[in-house]
Structure formats: structure tokens, C-alpha cells
Design a protein around this motif. Structure first.
Motif, PDB file in Angstrom:
ATOM      1  N   GLU A 173     -29.606  -1.819  -2.242  1.00 36.52           N
ATOM      2  CA  GLU A 173     -30.537  -2.616  -3.043  1.00 36.52           C
ATOM      3  C   GLU A 173     -30.311  -2.417  -4.530  1.00 36.52           C
ATOM      4  O   GLU A 173     -30.458  -3.338  -5.322  1.00 36.52           O
ATOM      5  CB  GLU A 173     -31.987  -2.307  -2.657  1.00 36.52           C
ATOM      6  CG  GLU A 173     -32.300  -2.826  -1.265  1.00 36.52           C
ATOM      7  CD  GLU A 173     -33.790  -2.950  -0.975  1.00 36.52           C
ATOM      8  OE1 GLU A 173     -34.595  -2.388  -1.749  1.00 36.52           O
ATOM      9  OE2 GLU A 173     -34.130  -3.617   0.020  1.00 36.52           O
ATOM     10  N   LEU A 203     -31.753  -5.581  -6.336  1.00 39.96           N
ATOM     11  CA  LEU A 203     -33.036  -5.803  -5.659  1.00 39.96           C
ATOM     12  C   LEU A 203     -33.991  -4.652  -5.918  1.00 39.96           C
ATOM     13  O   LEU A 203     -35.151  -4.692  -5.553  1.00 39.96           O
ATOM     14  CB  LEU A 203     -32.803  -5.955  -4.155  1.00 39.96           C
ATOM     15  CG  LEU A 203     -32.049  -7.224  -3.759  1.00 39.96           C
ATOM     16  CD1 LEU A 203     -31.527  -7.140  -2.338  1.00 39.96           C
ATOM     17  CD2 LEU A 203     -32.941  -8.438  -3.923  1.00 39.96           C
ATOM     18  N   THR A 236     -30.577 -10.135  -9.289  1.00 39.59           N
ATOM     19  CA  THR A 236     -29.706 -10.404  -8.139  1.00 39.59           C
ATOM     20  C   THR A 236     -28.827 -11.630  -8.344  1.00 39.59           C
ATOM     21  O   THR A 236     -27.640 -11.619  -8.011  1.00 39.59           O
ATOM     22  CB  THR A 236     -30.580 -10.605  -6.890  1.00 39.59           C
ATOM     23  OG1 THR A 236     -31.485  -9.517  -6.810  1.00 39.59           O
ATOM     24  CG2 THR A 236     -29.741 -10.665  -5.652  1.00 39.59           C
ATOM     25  N   SER A 237     -29.416 -12.690  -8.897  1.00 39.25           N
ATOM     26  CA  SER A 237     -28.645 -13.923  -9.030  1.00 39.25           C
ATOM     27  C   SER A 237     -27.406 -13.695  -9.893  1.00 39.25           C
ATOM     28  O   SER A 237     -26.345 -14.255  -9.622  1.00 39.25           O
ATOM     29  CB  SER A 237     -29.523 -15.016  -9.625  1.00 39.25           C
ATOM     30  OG  SER A 237     -30.098 -14.584 -10.833  1.00 39.25           O
ATOM     31  N   LEU A 289     -24.756 -11.654  -7.926  1.00 37.41           N
ATOM     32  CA  LEU A 289     -24.049 -12.501  -6.959  1.00 37.41           C
ATOM     33  C   LEU A 289     -22.979 -13.341  -7.646  1.00 37.41           C
ATOM     34  O   LEU A 289     -21.938 -13.631  -7.071  1.00 37.41           O
ATOM     35  CB  LEU A 289     -25.044 -13.411  -6.225  1.00 37.41           C
ATOM     36  CG  LEU A 289     -25.960 -12.685  -5.224  1.00 37.41           C
ATOM     37  CD1 LEU A 289     -27.105 -13.576  -4.794  1.00 37.41           C
ATOM     38  CD2 LEU A 289     -25.175 -12.231  -4.008  1.00 37.41           C
ATOM     39  N   PRO A 327     -27.082  -8.276   4.482  1.00 34.32           N
ATOM     40  CA  PRO A 327     -28.198  -7.327   4.463  1.00 34.32           C
ATOM     41  C   PRO A 327     -28.417  -6.687   5.819  1.00 34.32           C
ATOM     42  O   PRO A 327     -27.975  -7.217   6.842  1.00 34.32           O
ATOM     43  CB  PRO A 327     -29.396  -8.190   4.074  1.00 34.32           C
ATOM     44  CG  PRO A 327     -29.025  -9.568   4.482  1.00 34.32           C
ATOM     45  CD  PRO A 327     -27.527  -9.666   4.469  1.00 34.32           C
ATOM     46  N   ASN A 370     -34.311 -10.134   5.841  1.00 39.46           N
ATOM     47  CA  ASN A 370     -33.679 -10.332   4.541  1.00 39.46           C
ATOM     48  C   ASN A 370     -32.548 -11.346   4.523  1.00 39.46           C
ATOM     49  O   ASN A 370     -32.149 -11.798   3.469  1.00 39.46           O
ATOM     50  CB  ASN A 370     -33.095  -9.006   4.044  1.00 39.46           C
ATOM     51  CG  ASN A 370     -34.167  -8.100   3.527  1.00 39.46           C
ATOM     52  OD1 ASN A 370     -35.135  -8.564   2.945  1.00 39.46           O
ATOM     53  ND2 ASN A 370     -34.026  -6.818   3.753  1.00 39.46           N
ATOM     54  N   GLY A 371     -32.005 -11.658   5.676  1.00 33.29           N
ATOM     55  CA  GLY A 371     -30.780 -12.432   5.665  1.00 33.29           C
ATOM     56  C   GLY A 371     -30.967 -13.920   5.824  1.00 33.29           C
ATOM     57  O   GLY A 371     -30.212 -14.709   5.272  1.00 33.29           O
ATOM     58  N   LEU A 372     -31.971 -14.309   6.586  1.00 35.32           N
ATOM     59  CA  LEU A 372     -32.131 -15.718   6.915  1.00 35.32           C
ATOM     60  C   LEU A 372     -33.560 -16.143   6.676  1.00 35.32           C
ATOM     61  O   LEU A 372     -34.482 -15.351   6.799  1.00 35.32           O
ATOM     62  CB  LEU A 372     -31.833 -15.945   8.399  1.00 35.32           C
ATOM     63  CG  LEU A 372     -30.407 -15.784   8.879  1.00 35.32           C
ATOM     64  CD1 LEU A 372     -30.379 -15.813  10.394  1.00 35.32           C
ATOM     65  CD2 LEU A 372     -29.534 -16.891   8.315  1.00 35.32           C
ATOM     66  N   VAL A 412     -26.438 -22.362   2.955  1.00 37.78           N
ATOM     67  CA  VAL A 412     -26.297 -22.523   1.507  1.00 37.78           C
ATOM     68  C   VAL A 412     -27.349 -21.720   0.748  1.00 37.78           C
ATOM     69  O   VAL A 412     -27.509 -21.894  -0.461  1.00 37.78           O
ATOM     70  CB  VAL A 412     -26.358 -24.005   1.067  1.00 37.78           C
ATOM     71  CG1 VAL A 412     -25.121 -24.729   1.548  1.00 37.78           C
ATOM     72  CG2 VAL A 412     -27.613 -24.693   1.558  1.00 37.78           C
ATOM     73  N   LEU A 413     -28.039 -20.833   1.462  1.00 37.23           N
ATOM     74  CA  LEU A 413     -29.027 -20.002   0.780  1.00 37.23           C
ATOM     75  C   LEU A 413     -28.346 -19.234  -0.354  1.00 37.23           C
ATOM     76  O   LEU A 413     -27.391 -18.505  -0.134  1.00 37.23           O
ATOM     77  CB  LEU A 413     -29.663 -19.020   1.775  1.00 37.23           C
ATOM     78  CG  LEU A 413     -30.811 -18.176   1.255  1.00 37.23           C
ATOM     79  CD1 LEU A 413     -31.943 -19.034   0.736  1.00 37.23           C
ATOM     80  CD2 LEU A 413     -31.316 -17.235   2.314  1.00 37.23           C
ATOM     81  N   GLY A 414     -28.846 -19.442  -1.552  1.00 39.64           N
ATOM     82  CA  GLY A 414     -28.272 -18.753  -2.704  1.00 39.64           C
ATOM     83  C   GLY A 414     -27.056 -19.453  -3.275  1.00 39.64           C
ATOM     84  O   GLY A 414     -26.523 -19.038  -4.303  1.00 39.64           O
ATOM     85  N   THR A 431     -26.894 -23.031  -3.506  1.00 44.24           N
ATOM     86  CA  THR A 431     -27.179 -24.454  -3.731  1.00 44.24           C
ATOM     87  C   THR A 431     -26.676 -24.942  -5.090  1.00 44.24           C
ATOM     88  O   THR A 431     -26.371 -26.108  -5.251  1.00 44.24           O
ATOM     89  CB  THR A 431     -28.688 -24.741  -3.640  1.00 44.24           C
ATOM     90  OG1 THR A 431     -29.372 -23.764  -4.418  1.00 44.24           O
ATOM     91  CG2 THR A 431     -29.176 -24.696  -2.213  1.00 44.24           C
ATOM     92  N   GLU A 432     -26.599 -24.013  -6.057  1.00 39.78           N
ATOM     93  CA  GLU A 432     -26.183 -24.448  -7.390  1.00 39.78           C
ATOM     94  C   GLU A 432     -24.675 -24.704  -7.473  1.00 39.78           C
ATOM     95  O   GLU A 432     -24.197 -25.306  -8.428  1.00 39.78           O
ATOM     96  CB  GLU A 432     -26.560 -23.401  -8.446  1.00 39.78           C
ATOM     97  CG  GLU A 432     -28.046 -23.150  -8.605  1.00 39.78           C
ATOM     98  CD  GLU A 432     -28.835 -24.411  -8.932  1.00 39.78           C
ATOM     99  OE1 GLU A 432     -28.254 -25.346  -9.538  1.00 39.78           O
ATOM    100  OE2 GLU A 432     -30.020 -24.469  -8.564  1.00 39.78           O
ATOM    101  N   GLU A 440     -21.540 -15.215   3.960  1.00 43.87           N
ATOM    102  CA  GLU A 440     -21.147 -14.273   2.921  1.00 43.87           C
ATOM    103  C   GLU A 440     -19.639 -14.203   2.745  1.00 43.87           C
ATOM    104  O   GLU A 440     -19.141 -14.011   1.643  1.00 43.87           O
ATOM    105  CB  GLU A 440     -21.699 -12.876   3.218  1.00 43.87           C
ATOM    106  CG  GLU A 440     -23.217 -12.813   3.241  1.00 43.87           C
ATOM    107  CD  GLU A 440     -23.835 -13.312   1.943  1.00 43.87           C
ATOM    108  OE1 GLU A 440     -23.326 -12.960   0.852  1.00 43.87           O
ATOM    109  OE2 GLU A 440     -24.831 -14.066   2.002  1.00 43.87           O
TER     110      GLU A 440
END
Ligand SMILES: Nc1ncnc2c1ncn2[C@@H]1O[C@H](COP(=O)(O)OP(=O)(O)OP(=O)(O)O)[C@@H](O)[C@H]1O
Ligand SMILES: [Mg+2]
Lengths: 503, 353
Positions: free
Chosen positions: A302, A307, A327-328, A331, A339, A345-347, A358-360, A362-363, A416
Motif C-alpha cells: 500500500e 494507498l 495512487t493515480s 500508476l 491487489p 480491492n481488485g474489482l 478499464v478500471l483506472g 478510462t483516461e 494489470e
């Protein structure tokens, strides 16, 4: 086999778009440990949930001790002497161990809980099955292995004669698992029957009397454990040879990717969780962090991922200090993170598979333009991951909640690894995965390493650590108490882990 | 999407039928004639020009206030403050119009922008308090509703009315024609109904198709996994509150800048702030959203129903209390299932190790 305790015949269960169980027969003898093996999504949990009254079957019959029974809900199941410990625990965090155990079956006098009698009962039970535990600790303060003990005691207190354990060892350290086996043995000696689901073949060999193997909703075979061996089981499970051999290229550590110096952090309970930790990970190597869970692994990961804020020391990615980065931003520095607790934490369990991949991300221009998402690209990507990782799911629009545990994990690892991060922090990456998927994901970690990327592998699975790591750091009470190189044996690791530092 | 909306309408229709049934039973018990009351209500709302206009006037406020509730709700934050955000939005619009004269088209637009910003800023306070100070928005938004109502009353009587210099018995202050929103043909209502429907469609698109909408939903459904993948749940919640507050502010601007409220064919704002017009709009909006199971598009349809009930009230005036009671019963039946689901999932999200 002894006298038949339980017989399930012709069990069928469909979910929208999937046949989870297709005519399954299972017979369990009185006083035996029946192992159930099967790849992810084979239907093991579904079968057990039907037995425990959580799902209703579409067709089939259940008999107990020769009598046909109708199980409409879990109260019926409990009444029939069935008990179940789920993959995820269900304790009430702010009740004590004792209160959790008697919850739902409190001995009472005139409608008031008879605490004295309850305590005596529970103490007797604890002694009888040898599951030692302090009855007055709050459930939330218990380490994982002890939470599981409470779950087992709770089932027994309700009078369970048949105990269903769904992947009980996935969350346990090897030492805790050993303890669990002892109690399982003691339980069966006392006449209880145990159904034991696991993906670890070693465990099946060690603890069960008979084994039923499932694949895609059907029973492939049932055999006596004494007739089984690793190859037979693996073959039956996945329908092909599984070899745990990895193609390690030459060990050529490259540039420095991650450097941790004198890292300190406080745990949730304000105690020292990390006590001046130092190590580094270079490109082209897998560094394993071995240790019994609860020795700072969670805090370490973490802190690196932003985190949690360290209370001292430095974490550098390359030369960049990342102690205070959110965190962002971490990454964005090409760090992947699997995780430890997938459901927590993962989904996002209520998001579809496509939304979860696409979690995290999307940009990224791969998935959106000027803030508007590109559903077609996202869906293509999701299909790619499902295909590549052999995820068994009724499609990419089903909710993650409806995937089997192992398939959920595959989605996370796929997500990941897809970005080919320079550094991958893999925390229990194969927990809950079947042999074939485990092998596949481990081979991907090795591929990353061979391709010159770095992997920090944090795992409580000794075999995984020993098989994969170029260097092994042994973590104990927030400190690194030893370092081993590839080729070290389990004995050496075990000695270090016992806390006896090799000085 | 359409079949989804239709499917989501089924439980509401069942609830509506049950609600009407129970309400009828209550009316019978009090010696009233349910058939007479209902037919007067529906006939009045649907067949007279006054009734139809009134339906449209209720409807845009209901739609917007439903959105103001459900959008932050998607991020897991309960905005019960649509009421206060709308009132202050309306006050801000009125202040701008009263104190700054602008050319025709720019004037109403500027007033609307100011109203949106005001509603957003007011909502942001509660959003920040929940995100960074752990003060539940359920509580703070209700409290700030009272502050907003009293602030509005103060500004109305001590700033707006004196400035307008038309003391009259009813304190009627007509809104300058140049700043009044366009009126629809035939009906006594403004183009706000069109705006509201567009905002609902826009909200549906925003939530399902934009990256920010995705982050909002991710935060609401799983703030821990979202956080571990770099989505900051705190900022996201605040942003959702700000957008919700902005939509509520827009509703407030509509109410003061449109014809059809209280003063008939001219726009006026006095009784609006002093609880009259805005009275239960914020709360009705929440009920509208709940009946629509928090779906922006379904909110349009559920708003139609609520607007008919509200607009038909004056036509069923035999016994006003029985009509109110009936409305309450129907709302409870229609909104309760979704409300209980939301509360349960919120509790389910607490850590049960
Ligand atoms: N509630 C549900 N809704 C829809 N599909 C489901 C549901 N529960 C399970 N499934 C599907 O049924 C199949 C069997 O799932 P199950 O959880 O029984 O597998 P499992 O053998 O326990 O796997 P694992 O080892 O990964 O835990 C899977 O394809 C899964 O996607
Ligand atoms: Mg399972």
C-alpha cells in the motif's frame, strides 16, 4: 468408503447464459474427508451452495443417511446438520469471538441469552476439536486464520455433522493450513464428515480420503486418494498435461526500478507495521517477498502504491521519490498492481467484466477521447482478455460478482499485465486459481522478467516464491530478516520464517 | 436502453396500482368517494389548459430535482439538499436580474449560469464535509436546507422586494420581461420542460458514456477498488455533488424566471422562496428518482405521474387532506422499494470481515 452420509444425484443448475452444473453426482461417506477439485468455474462453489440451501437446483435429488431431503434455505441445511465456511467470511466485526460463535444458536433461558452456559458449551467445543482461540477478542482484530477458526466453530456449535470448507486454505499461511489440517483430522476422528474444496493438489493428497474431480459442470471422476498422484489429478482436472517448468532466461538484472529505504509505516492499529525496511527491485528480475501474512506485506504494497502514507523512509521509482504521490500518479509511472483481496480491492463487483477491465484506465486514449468513452474499443479489449486468459464467463456483460473466484482473479491479472508495466507489484497473484491458470499466470510473470521488466512478488505460497523468485526477501515483523537466492530450499525458507534469522 | 427503462417501469406500475388501491381503501374508510376524487383529479390535470400547463410546470422541477438527487447518489453520496440548492439558485438568479441589467438573450442566460454556480457551490459545502470531514451528507444537506430557506426569505424581504419598489398586499414582484424565459405556445409554461428533458438525456449519457460518469459510478459501487486503481473517491464524490447542485440550481432559476408559477402569465418570484412554491419540490424530486430506480431517463416518466398528481390536486378539492394523504400513500408504495434497497446496499458495503 464408509456408510453413506450424503448423496447428491443428477444435480443441475443453470444461470442466465451458463450451465453451472450439468447432472452432478456426489457421494460422501460418514467420517471421511471428501476433496473436490476442479478448474475455476467448474461449479464447485455452486454445488456446495445448493447443498447449503443458498441456491435452488433446477433438477436433482439430495439424500442424507439414505433419506431424501428437501433443502429450501440454509436454515433447512443447518437443521440437517450441514455447516459451511465460505470463500469470504461472514463474521460480525464488532462482536467478540464468543458472540460470533453463538450467534443464531444462542442457548437461552426465558428468552435471555444464557452467557454462562454458552461459554461452557463453547469452551467444551474448543477443547474437543482443538481449535484454540481467545473467546473475548473482537472478530475484526483476528488474523485471517483465526477468523476461519471462528467460522468453523460457529458451524459446529450449530450442530454441523457435515462441514463444507470452500477453499479454506486460499487465505491461510502454510503454518495456519497445517493447523487446519490437524483440526480436520480431529473432527473426522470424532465422526464428522468434511467436504474440502481446494486448488492445491498437495493439500488434497495430504488431507482427503477420496477425491471428486469436476470439469465444466460435470464430474470427471471420483477416486481414492491413495490411487491418486499429481499428474493424474492435474490431467483429470484440465484435460491436459500441466508442467510446472518455466523458461527462465539468464539472470541479468538491469536498471534500478524500485528502491525502498528505511521504510516505516504504522498499521491500522497504530502499531509499527514496517520497521525500517530496505530493498530494491531491478529490471529483469523477480523479487519475492516471503512471509507469514500480517508481517507488513499489506502495508508495504500500500505504501508503494500510494494507498497509505509512510511514516518514514523513502520509496523511489527509478530516481523519482514517490512517498507522497497519489495512487493515480504512481500508476502513471508504469506500475501494475494485483491487489491481494480481489473482491475487496481488485474489482467492482457490480460492474460488468467490460467495465472492470478499464478500471483506472478510462483516461487512456485507447479507451476514450475527450472524456467520452469508446465502448467498442473497451469491449474488444475485454474480449481479448477473456480469450487470452481463458476466463470462463457467460460474456463480457455479466457482472464480476457472478464470476467464479478464480475467473475474477484472471480478469484482474489480465488487466494489470495488459499495459506491460515496467514494474508489476503482484500480491498473491494466483490465490484461488486452478493449476492450469496458476501455471499460466506464473509463466506470464516469468515472461515479463525475461522481457526486462521487474516484478515484486508478494506471496504466502512458499512454492510460488521458491519457483519464481530470482531473489527472496524474508519479511518478519516489518523487517527483512534474510535474503535468499534462487535455488534455496524450502527448509532454509522455513527456518527463516520461523523468525530464526540466519545471521 | 429503452427496454431497460420499460423493465424498470414494471415495479413502479405495480407499486402505483397498490398505492391507488390502498389510498382508495383509506378514502372509503373516511366516507369519501375515491372514484369521484380520482376522476376529478385526472380530468382536471389532463383535460384543462390550466391543468396541462400546471403538469408541465411541476414536471421540469421534478425531473431536475430527481437528477440532483440521483447523480450524486451514483457516487454513493446522498443529496437531500436539492431543495436548498434550488432555492438559492433561484435567489441568485433573481438578484442578478434585479441588480444587473443586460441585453435580452444574455440576461436570462447569465441569470441561469449564476443560479447553476450558486446551487453547485452550496452543494459543494456538504460534499466537502462528507468527503473530508466524514459528516454524512444526509444530515448536512437537510440542515443546510433550513439555512437556505431562511437565507432566501431574508434576501427576498430585505433585498429583492425593497429594490423592486412595488409594495403590494401580496408582495408581488413581477420579473422583468427581458429576463423571462421563453414561453411555450398554448401552455402557460416556459421552455424549461424542454431543457429538463434534455438535461435528463444528457445525464444518462454522462453517467453511462463519459469517463467522469464512469468514475462516479465506480466510486458509488466500490470506493475501495476504485481508489486502488487511482480514482480518488473523495474528489469524485465532491464533483458529483457539485454537478447535482448545479442541476438543482437550474431548477431554481427555472422556477423564478418562468411564467406559470403563482402569478399566472408573468414570472414572479416572491412566494417561491418563502416555502410556498419550493415547499416540497426537493423531496418530491427524491421520490421521483426513487420510483425511477435512479435511472435518469425513467425519471422523466415517473415525473409525469407525480406532476399529474400534484397538478390535479386543486381539481379534487372536496377534501384536500384526503388528497394529500392519498399522495403520501402512493409515494410510499412507489418509492419505498428502491429506498430500502439503497439503504441496504449502503449498509452492506460496510466491512463485514
Ligand atoms: N450467481 C451467478 N450468476 C451467474 N453465473 C454464476 C453465478 N454463480 C456462478 N456462476 C457461474 O457458474 C459457473 C460455476 O461457478 P462456481 O463459482 O461454482 O465455480 P467454482 O468451481 O467454485 O470456481 P472457483 O474455483 O474459481 O471458485 C461459473 O461459470 C460462474 O460464472
Ligand atoms: Mg468457488
Amino acid at each position: 468408503m464408509n456408510e453413506t452420509m450424503l448423496r447428491m444425484a443428477g444435480i443441475r443448475k443453470t444461470f442466465p447464459g451458463v450451465v453451472a452444473l450439468d447432472g452432478v453426482d456426489l457421494t460422501v461417506g460418514q467420517g471421511e474427508v471428501m476433496g473436490i477439485l476442479g478448474e475455476n468455474g467448474a461449479g464447485k462453489s455452486t454445488l456446495m451452495n445448493i447443498l447449503y440451501g443458498l441456491y435452488t437446483m433446477d433438477a436433482g435429488t439430495i439424500e442424507m443417511q439414505g433419506k431424501k431431503v428437501h433443502i429450501r434455505n440454509s436454515a433447512d441445511a443447518i437443521g440437517l446438520g450441514l455447516g459451511m465456511v465460505h470463500q469470504a467470511f461472514t463474521l460480525v466485526p464488532n462482536l467478540t469471538v464468543m458472540e460470533n460463535i453463538i450467534l443464531g444458536s444462542e442457548p437461552s433461558r426465558a428468552g435471555v441469552v444464557d452467557r454462562g452456559r454458552a461459554r461452557a458449551q463453547v469452551l467444551a467445543l474448543v477443547k474437543q476439536v482443538g481449535l484454540d482461540i481467545d473467546l473475548d477478542t473482537m472478530a475484526e482484530d483476528l488474523p485471517t486464520g483465526f477468523k476461519q477458526r471462528v467460522e468453523i466453530l460457529k458451524a459446529l456449535h450449530r450442530g454441523a455433522k457435515v462441514l463444507i470448507l470452500d477453499e479454506p486454505t486460499a487465505v491461510l499461511t502454510p503454518i495456519e493450513a497445517e493447523e487446519l489440517f490437524k483440526s480436520v483430522r480431529r473432527l473426522t476422528q470424532g465422526g464428522s464428515t468434511v467436504i474440502f474444496i481446494t486448488h492445491k493438489l498437495k493439500e488434497v493428497m495430504a488431507i482427503t480420503n477420496r477425491i471428486t474431480i469436476m470439469r465444466r459442470g460435470k464430474v470427471v471422476t471420483t477416486l481414492d486418494t491413495k490411487d491418486a498422484n499429481f499428474d493424474v489429478l492435474a490431467n483429470a482436472m484440465v484435460g491436459r498435461q500441466v508442467q510446472r517448468k518455466f523458461n527462465f532466461g539468464p539472470y541479468k538484472p538491469g536498471e534500478l526500478l524500485l528502491q525502498v529505504e528505511g521504510l516505516r509505516a504504522a498499521s491500522k492499529h497504530k502499531t509499527e507495521a514496517l520497521d525500517g525496511l530496505s530493498f530494491s527491485v531491478n529490471a529483469g528480475e523477480i523479487v519475492g517477498v516471503a512471509g507469514v501474512e500480517g508481517n507488513g506485506q499489506t502495508e508495504l504494497v500500500e505504501c508503494i502504491m500510494g494507498l497509505m502514507k509512510p511514516t518514514g523512509g523513502a520509496i523511489r521509482l527509478g530516481t523519482k521519490l514517490i512517498n507522497k504521490l497519489p495512487t493515480s500518479e504512481v500508476l502513471k509511472l508504469s506500475v501494475g498492481h494485483v491487489p491481494e483481496d480481489r473482491a475487496l480491492n481488485g474489482l467492482i463487483l457490480d460492474f460488468s467484466v467490460a467495465e472492470n477491465v478499464v478500471l483506472g484506465a478510462t483516461e487512456s486514449t485507447d479507451f476514450s477521447r475527450r472524456g467520452v468513452m469508446a465502448p467498442r474499443k473497451i469491449r474488444d479489449f475485454a474480449r481479448k482478455i477473456v480469450k487470452l486468459f481463458n476466463v470462463s464467463a457467460a460474456g463480457i456483460d455479466v457482472k464480476a460478482r457472478n464470476l467464479s473466484g478464480g475467473n475474477q482473479q484472471k480478469i484482474i491479472v489480465g488487466r494489470e499485465l495488459a499495459g506491460q508495466p515496467h514494474l508489476l507489484i503482484a500480491h498473491q497473484p494466483t490465490r484461488g486459481l486452478d493449476v492450469a491458470s496458476t501455471e499460466y499466470i506464473q509463466s506470464l510473470l516469468v515472461d515479463s522478467r525475461n522481457a526486462g521488466r521487474g516484478v515484486l512478488l508478494v506471496s504466502a505460497d512458499f512454492d510460488e516464491i521458491l519457483d519464481l523468485s530470482d531473489r527472496i526477501l524474508v519479511l518478519y515483523e516489518g523487517k527483512i530478516i534474510g535474503e535468499l537466492n534462487r535455488g534455496a530450499g524450502i527448509g532454509e525458507l522455513g527456518r527463516l520464517l520461523g523468525g530464526i534469522a540466519a545471521k | 436502453m429503452l427496454t431497460g427503462v420499460l423493465k424498470s417501469a414494471v415495479p413502479s406500475l405495480v407499486a402505483l396500482a397498490l398505492g391507488l388501491l390502498v389510498a382508495s381503501a383509506v378514502m372509503l374508510a373516511f366516507g369519501e368517494d375515491p372514484v369521484g376524487i380520482f376522476s376529478a383529479l385526472f380530468r382536471g390535470a389532463l383535460t384543462t389548459q390550466f391543468g396541462q400547463s400546471s403538469v408541465l410546470n411541476y414536471m421540469y422541477s421534478y425531473i431536475l430535482l430527481a437528477l440532483a438527487f440521483l447523480l450524486p447518489g451514483k457516487a454513493g453520496i446522498w443529496n437531500i439538499g436539492g431543495q436548498g440548492q434550488a432555492i438559492l439558485g433561484g435567489v441568485a438568479a433573481a438578484l442578478l436580474v434585479e441588480f444587473v441589467a443586460l441585453p435580452p438573450v444574455v440576461w436570462p442566460l447569465a441569470a441561469i449560469v449564476v443560479a447553476i454556480l450558486t446551487g453547485a457551490a452550496w452543494a459543494a459545502i456538504c460534499g466537502l464535509l462528507e468527503a473530508y470531514r466524514n459528516a454524512s451528507a444526509i444530515v448536512t444537506t437537510i440542515m443546510t436546507n433550513f439555512i437556505a430557506a431562511n437565507l432566501a426569505t431574508f434576501i427576498l424581504y430585505y433585498v429583492l422586494i425593497p429594490k423592486a419598489h412595488v409594495p403590494s398586499f401580496y408582495n408581488e414582484v413581477d420579473f422583468p420581461a427581458g429576463a423571462t424565459l421563453l414561453t411555450l405556445p398554448y401552455f402557460t409554461t416556459s421552455i424549461m420542460i424542454i431543457v429538463a428533458v434534455l438535461v435528463a438525456v444528457g445525464t444518462a449519457f454522462f453517467l453511462s458514456r463519459t469517463t467522469l460518469g464512469y468514475k462516479i459510478r465506480a466510486t458509488g459501487l466500490g470506493s475501495r477498488p476504485a481508489e486502488s486503481k487511482g480514482i480518488n473517491p473523495r474528489t469524485t464524490k465532491v464533483i458529483a455533488m457539485i454537478i447535482g447542485g448545479g442541476i438543482a440550481g437550474l431548477a431554481g432559476a427555472g422556477a423564478v424566471m418562468s411564467v406559470g408559477h403563482g402569478c399566472g402569465t408573468v414570472a414572479c418570484y416572491q412566494d417561491g422562496f418563502a416555502s410556498g412554491w419550493f415547499g416540497g419540490f426537493g423531496f418530491a424530486g427524491i421520490a421521483v428518482a426513487l420510483v425511477a430506480v435512479n435511472d435518469p431517463l425513467a425519471s422523466i416518466f415517473s415525473a409525469v405521474f407525480f406532476s399529474i398528481l400534484a397538478a390535479g390536486m386543486p381539481f379534487a378539492y372536496q377534501n384536500i387532506y384526503i388528497v394529500w394523504a392519498m399522495q403520501g400513500i402512493i409515494i410510499i408504495f412507489m418509492a419505498a422499494p428502491e429506498l430500502s434497497r439503497m439503504i441496504l446496499t449502503q449498509r452492506g458495503k460496510r466491512k463485514w470481515t
